[in-house]
Scaffold this active site. Structure first.
Site, short mmCIF file in Angstrom:
data_model
loop_
_atom_site.label_atom_id
_atom_site.label_comp_id
_atom_site.label_asym_id
_atom_site.label_seq_id
_atom_site.Cartn_x
_atom_site.Cartn_y
_atom_site.Cartn_z
N ASP A 123 22.09 25.93 5.41
CA ASP A 123 21.07 25.83 6.45
C ASP A 123 20.74 27.23 6.97
OD1 ASP A 123 19.59 25.37 8.81
OD2 ASP A 123 20.73 23.58 9.30
N GLY A 177 20.92 22.44 2.02
CA GLY A 177 20.36 23.15 3.16
C GLY A 177 20.21 22.31 4.41
N HIS A 178 19.21 22.67 5.21
CA HIS A 178 18.98 22.05 6.51
C HIS A 178 18.70 20.56 6.38
CE1 HIS A 178 17.85 22.05 10.75
NE2 HIS A 178 16.64 21.59 10.46
N PHE A 179 17.78 20.19 5.50
CA PHE A 179 17.42 18.79 5.31
C PHE A 179 18.32 18.17 4.24
CE2 PHE A 179 13.61 20.14 7.54
CZ PHE A 179 13.35 19.04 8.35
#
Length: 294
Positions: A241, A267-269
């Site tokens: 992220d 990552g973030h999602f």
């Protein structure tokens, strides 16, 4: 052959002046999981996760005011702040008579959900954080423009945050960073980009960016809630992220020593690439956190 997949239903519930759109699946009498999305997305981020949980749980995912399909008054007649978003979601849970639920908090959903937890600790059966931050250790070094806007809310500093809302940032920075490209469907980020292009959407988001400073100010209160109430806690965190880094996940153990922390290679999602893995972690975690449930 009979399928165990429960259909997702798409509904609205009026909460004051806000018509909250939400997704719901699962048995009406099952333990509830309340899924709270983040920026700049909406409840569609849970489209792959919901069917993986709905055989065992009642899964409910609302769109926050200013996001997705929820219908809220325009900027200027409605206060787009995190306190106000929490008020609406609190009213939403009460309208649905949700008196006990596990919270799934992601990104903006974390300060919204943790406000609910502080207001009604007796309602929260467990917390699942997927890149939902509550510690300053969780901030990367890429928050400079936002932090400048928090310190000095000038028009110039507001404009310096606008690139955070661009199609390129959403597609390549928020979604793309750390995610395996061949596993990353365009569906999520292209819908987010379309939502951001709606009239007035950017100004609402810039208001929330400014107000985010009040979330950081509440971190000591969130942490006190953790220490005092000790909710069962699971972190399923994308380690790559670019905004909320792994120390933010590990920091939960300072106040919740029994916290279960998993850093995923994405990552973030994280749900865009690891929904199956996250669903398995949740099922295992809640199977232990909610005794008597299979």
């Amino acid at each position: 052959m009979q399928s165990n997949i429960k259909p997702t239903r798409y509904k609205f519930r009026q909460v004051g002046e806000v018509d909250v759109f939400y997704r719901e699946a699962g048995p009406a009498d099952a333990p509830v999981i309340l899924l709270l999305h983040g920026f700049p997305t909406a409840s569609h981020m849970f489209r792959d996760l919901i069917p993986l949980l709905a055989d065992r749980y009642r899964v409910i995912a609302p769109d926050l005011p200013g996001f997705g399909q929820t219908r809220a008054p325009p900027r200027g007649t409605f206060d787009y702040s995190f306190d106000r978003l929490a008020d609406v979601i609190e009213g939403f849970t009460e309208a649905l008579s949700l008196d006990r639920y596990a919270l799934y908090i992601f990104d903006y959903g974390a300060p919204v959900g943790l406000r609910l937890a502080m207001r009604h600790p007796e309602r929260v059966s467990a917390i699942i954080s997927q890149n939902g931050n509550a510690y300053v250790e969780g901030f990367s070094d890429e928050w400079g423009a936002w932090e400048a806007y928090w310190r000095e809310p000038s028009e110039a500093n507001r404009e310096a945050c606008r690139p955070s809302l661009s199609s390129d940032t959403i597609r390549n920075w928020q979604y793309g960073t750390g995610a395996e490209p061949e596993l990353l469907s365009p569906d999520g980020y292209e819908l987010d980009i379309a939502y951001m292009a709606r009239p007035g959407a950017e100004e609402i988001q810039l208001d929330l960016i400014r107000d985010y400073r009040n979330n950081v100010a509440l971190y000591p209160d969130f942490q006190s809630y953790f220490r005092n109430h000790r909710p069962p806690f699971l972190a399923a965190w994308g380690r790559h992220d670019p905004a909320f880094i792994p120390p933010g996940a590990e920091a939960y153990k300072r106040d919740l020593p029994d916290a279960e922390i998993h850093l995923l290679d994405t990552g973030h999602f994280a749900l865009e690439t690891h929904a199956g893995e996250i669903a398995a972690l949740i099922r295992n975690f809640l199977g232990r956190a909610l005794p008597g449930r299979t």
